[in-house]
Design a protein around this motif. Structure first.
Motif, PDB file in Angstrom:
ATOM      1  N   GLY A 295     -66.105  46.967  -6.560  1.00 30.49           N
ATOM      2  CA  GLY A 295     -66.581  47.727  -7.708  1.00 30.49           C
ATOM      3  C   GLY A 295     -68.030  47.377  -7.994  1.00 30.49           C
ATOM      4  N   THR A 296     -68.275  46.686  -9.096  1.00 32.22           N
ATOM      5  CA  THR A 296     -69.623  46.249  -9.432  1.00 32.22           C
ATOM      6  C   THR A 296     -69.995  45.022  -8.604  1.00 32.22           C
ATOM      7  N   PRO A 297     -71.291  44.756  -8.418  1.00 30.24           N
ATOM      8  CA  PRO A 297     -71.702  43.554  -7.673  1.00 30.24           C
ATOM      9  C   PRO A 297     -71.132  42.286  -8.300  1.00 30.24           C
ATOM     10  N   LYS A 298     -70.696  41.365  -7.450  1.00 32.38           N
ATOM     11  CA  LYS A 298     -70.068  40.133  -7.921  1.00 32.38           C
ATOM     12  C   LYS A 298     -70.886  38.935  -7.467  1.00 32.38           C
ATOM     13  N   ALA A 299     -71.134  38.001  -8.397  1.00 24.61           N
ATOM     14  CA  ALA A 299     -71.948  36.816  -8.112  1.00 24.61           C
ATOM     15  C   ALA A 299     -71.045  35.610  -7.882  1.00 24.61           C
ATOM     16  N   TYR A 300     -71.349  34.847  -6.824  1.00 22.21           N
ATOM     17  CA  TYR A 300     -70.602  33.640  -6.473  1.00 22.21           C
ATOM     18  C   TYR A 300     -71.560  32.451  -6.569  1.00 22.21           C
ATOM     19  N   PRO A 301     -71.328  31.512  -7.522  1.00 20.98           N
ATOM     20  CA  PRO A 301     -72.258  30.392  -7.709  1.00 20.98           C
ATOM     21  C   PRO A 301     -72.144  29.349  -6.605  1.00 20.98           C
ATOM     22  N   VAL A 302     -73.227  28.562  -6.465  1.00 21.29           N
ATOM     23  CA  VAL A 302     -73.253  27.474  -5.485  1.00 21.29           C
ATOM     24  C   VAL A 302     -72.669  26.223  -6.124  1.00 21.29           C
ATOM     25  N   HIS A 303     -71.717  25.595  -5.444  1.00 18.08           N
ATOM     26  CA  HIS A 303     -71.154  24.321  -5.888  1.00 18.08           C
ATOM     27  C   HIS A 303     -71.790  23.217  -5.055  1.00 18.08           C
ATOM     28  N   VAL A 304     -72.644  22.422  -5.692  1.00 11.10           N
ATOM     29  CA  VAL A 304     -73.403  21.406  -4.972  1.00 11.10           C
ATOM     30  C   VAL A 304     -72.519  20.204  -4.670  1.00 11.10           C
ATOM     31  N   LYS A 305     -72.513  19.780  -3.410  1.00 17.17           N
ATOM     32  CA  LYS A 305     -71.836  18.559  -2.977  1.00 17.17           C
ATOM     33  C   LYS A 305     -72.898  17.563  -2.533  1.00 17.17           C
ATOM     34  N   TYR A 306     -72.893  16.401  -3.167  1.00 19.73           N
ATOM     35  CA  TYR A 306     -73.896  15.408  -2.838  1.00 19.73           C
ATOM     36  C   TYR A 306     -73.616  14.793  -1.485  1.00 19.73           C
ATOM     37  N   PRO A 307     -74.645  14.483  -0.717  1.00 21.70           N
ATOM     38  CA  PRO A 307     -74.454  13.910   0.610  1.00 21.70           C
ATOM     39  C   PRO A 307     -73.898  12.501   0.551  1.00 21.70           C
ATOM     40  N   LYS A 308     -73.412  12.004   1.717  1.00 21.30           N
ATOM     41  CA  LYS A 308     -72.727  10.718   1.780  1.00 21.30           C
ATOM     42  C   LYS A 308     -73.620   9.562   1.379  1.00 21.30           C
ATOM     43  N   LYS A 309     -74.923   9.640   1.687  1.00 21.95           N
ATOM     44  CA  LYS A 309     -75.783   8.507   1.392  1.00 21.95           C
ATOM     45  C   LYS A 309     -75.841   8.221  -0.109  1.00 21.95           C
ATOM     46  N   ARG A 310     -75.607   9.238  -0.928  1.00 20.73           N
ATOM     47  CA  ARG A 310     -75.596   9.004  -2.359  1.00 20.73           C
ATOM     48  C   ARG A 310     -74.342   8.237  -2.763  1.00 20.73           C
ATOM     49  N   TYR A 311     -73.240   8.471  -2.065  1.00 13.11           N
ATOM     50  CA  TYR A 311     -72.037   7.690  -2.340  1.00 13.11           C
ATOM     51  C   TYR A 311     -72.260   6.229  -1.966  1.00 13.11           C
ATOM     52  N   TRP A 312     -72.959   5.961  -0.864  1.00 12.20           N
ATOM     53  CA  TRP A 312     -73.270   4.580  -0.480  1.00 12.20           C
ATOM     54  C   TRP A 312     -74.144   3.910  -1.541  1.00 12.20           C
ATOM     55  N   THR A 313     -75.098   4.650  -2.061  1.00 19.42           N
ATOM     56  CA  THR A 313     -75.949   4.104  -3.114  1.00 19.42           C
ATOM     57  C   THR A 313     -75.128   3.725  -4.338  1.00 19.42           C
ATOM     58  N   LEU A 314     -74.191   4.608  -4.702  1.00 20.81           N
ATOM     59  CA  LEU A 314     -73.328   4.327  -5.846  1.00 20.81           C
ATOM     60  C   LEU A 314     -72.456   3.113  -5.584  1.00 20.81           C
ATOM     61  N   THR A 315     -71.930   2.988  -4.361  1.00 16.47           N
ATOM     62  CA  THR A 315     -71.079   1.841  -4.023  1.00 16.47           C
ATOM     63  C   THR A 315     -71.853   0.534  -4.097  1.00 16.47           C
ATOM     64  N   LEU A 316     -73.058   0.511  -3.547  1.00 12.22           N
ATOM     65  CA  LEU A 316     -73.884  -0.694  -3.588  1.00 12.22           C
ATOM     66  C   LEU A 316     -74.247  -1.072  -5.017  1.00 12.22           C
ATOM     67  N   THR A 317     -74.479  -0.076  -5.838  1.00 13.82           N
ATOM     68  CA  THR A 317     -74.791  -0.356  -7.246  1.00 13.82           C
ATOM     69  C   THR A 317     -73.612  -1.029  -7.941  1.00 13.82           C
TER      70      THR A 317
END
Length: 367
Positions: A295-317
């Motif tokens: 029907g009318t145009p439909k918008a699909y938002p981007v769901h951002v997934k942070y890369p693995k290196k950010r998880y390592w940074t969080l773990t080290l913290t």
């Protein structure tokens, strides 16, 4: 007994009516969907010879038939299509296509009659299309282009309105007489419309299918952000995918596209991607999809997934915090002992003296 026979007749009549209703509903469902039948002719020639004449037939952007002047045969893409339309239809259409070669060549000669160079090639393209709208109204149109430029358009639903380009004005009477003949109307009805309906009645795809859309994000080398939007399983193939940030549409050319590709089940697939610099915010982007079934145009938002290196940074913290807390606890214990009157060194000396005394006593007992 008579009443039982009457009840049986009523039951048979009700069952027959039910079958009739179901049949009409199924036919209505086929006709209600939007479909488009396009027959494209391409003719190349000089004033003295016909070099090439090709016809390609598309139903909802899927090739159905083809024809060329070298073998002069109407070739069906699938064998069942010829069986559905019948041998008589195939033979009659094939003969008409052979006759069309003379008509197209004659048209080319008239277009080139004022050409001073007799060996110059001229290319003419004719597109005949018919499509059923949502209210089951059939739209019919003929477009003619010469050497890649629009020449004229005939809209059969607008009172045979002919739109002539400036280059076609000298041929106005000539084009009007040809495009408004009963032969054109007969061709549109018999070949374009009737064959489309017959093929759709036996096609594996009998209704339109909306796309399944997936939007993803990942971070590439150098911090470049890649946004990807894919639409698959849709029918017909006409679709539009584009990116927008907030309310602003991203200009074409900044994204890359796979193009519209066929799936194994006769549906279609398309993917578009866009690259963003590291400093660009990614959460305000939408993939907009336009398809007849949405029907009318439909918008699909981007769901951002942070890369693995950010998880390592969080773990080290977290580990650093835990080590800091443990260090504070140990320091507190040492401070507590020192407060009772013993230094840390004195505590160790007294413990060593106690162990030595125990050793001496053991030796005396054994001596």
């Amino acid at each position: 007994m008579a009443s039982q026979r009457g009840r049986k007749r009523r039951k048979r009549g009700s069952f027959s009516s039910l079958l009739l209703i179901l049949g009409l509903l199924s036919l209505t469902g086929i006709q209600a969907a939007h479909h488009k039948h396009v027959i494209q002719f391409t003719t190349v020639g000089t004033e003295s010879s016909l070099l090439e004449h090709v016809m390609v037939d598309f139903l909802d952007d899927v090739q159905v038939f083809s024809y060329n002047k070298y073998n002069q045969k109407l070739m069906a893409k699938e064998a069942w299509i010829s069986q559905v339309l019948g041998a008589k239809f195939i033979a009659n259409t094939q003969q008409k296509l052979v006759d069309h070669e003379k008509s197209f060549f004659w048209f080319l000669k008239n277009l080139m009659q004022n050409e001073t160079k007799h060996d110059v090639n001229c290319t003419m393209q004719v597109s005949v299309s018919c499509e059923n709208e949502e209210n089951n109204q059939v739209r019919k149109e003929i477009q003619i282009a010469v050497d890649g430029q629009e020449f004229c358009i005939l809209d059969k639903e607008m009172g045979n309105q002919i739109i002539l380009m400036p280059e076609a004005l000298p041929f106005k009477d000539f084009l009007t007489s040809i495009l408004q003949t009963t032969q054109i109307e007969h061709y549109m009805q018999e070949y374009c419309i009737s064959s489309m309906k017959n093929i759709l009645l036996h096609s594996s795809i009998r209704k339109n299918v909306p796309p399944e859309v997936t939007v993803s994000h990942y971070e590439a080398v150098g911090g470049i952000n890649i946004l990807s939007c894919s639409a698959t399983g849709f029918y017909p193939s006409s679709i539009l995918l584009y990116w927008q940030k907030g309310e602003e549409k991203i200009l074409p050319g900044k994204e890359s596209s796979s193009g519209i590709l066929p799936n194994a089940d006769s549906t279609f697939y398309q993917q578009i991607t866009i690259e963003l610099p590291p400093e660009d915010m990614k959460t305000d982007y939408d993939c907009v999809v336009e398809h007849i079934e949405l029907g009318t145009p439909k918008a699909y938002p981007v769901h951002v997934k942070y890369p693995k290196k950010r998880y390592w940074t969080l773990t080290l913290t977290i580990l650093s915090v835990v080590i800091l807390v443990l260090s504070c606890i140990v320091s507190f214990i040492i401070w507590k002992k020192m407060k009772t009157g013993y230094s840390f060194h004195e505590c160790i000396t007294l413990e060593v003296a106690r162990i030595r005394n125990q050793g001496d006593a053991h030796q005396l007992r054994n001596g």
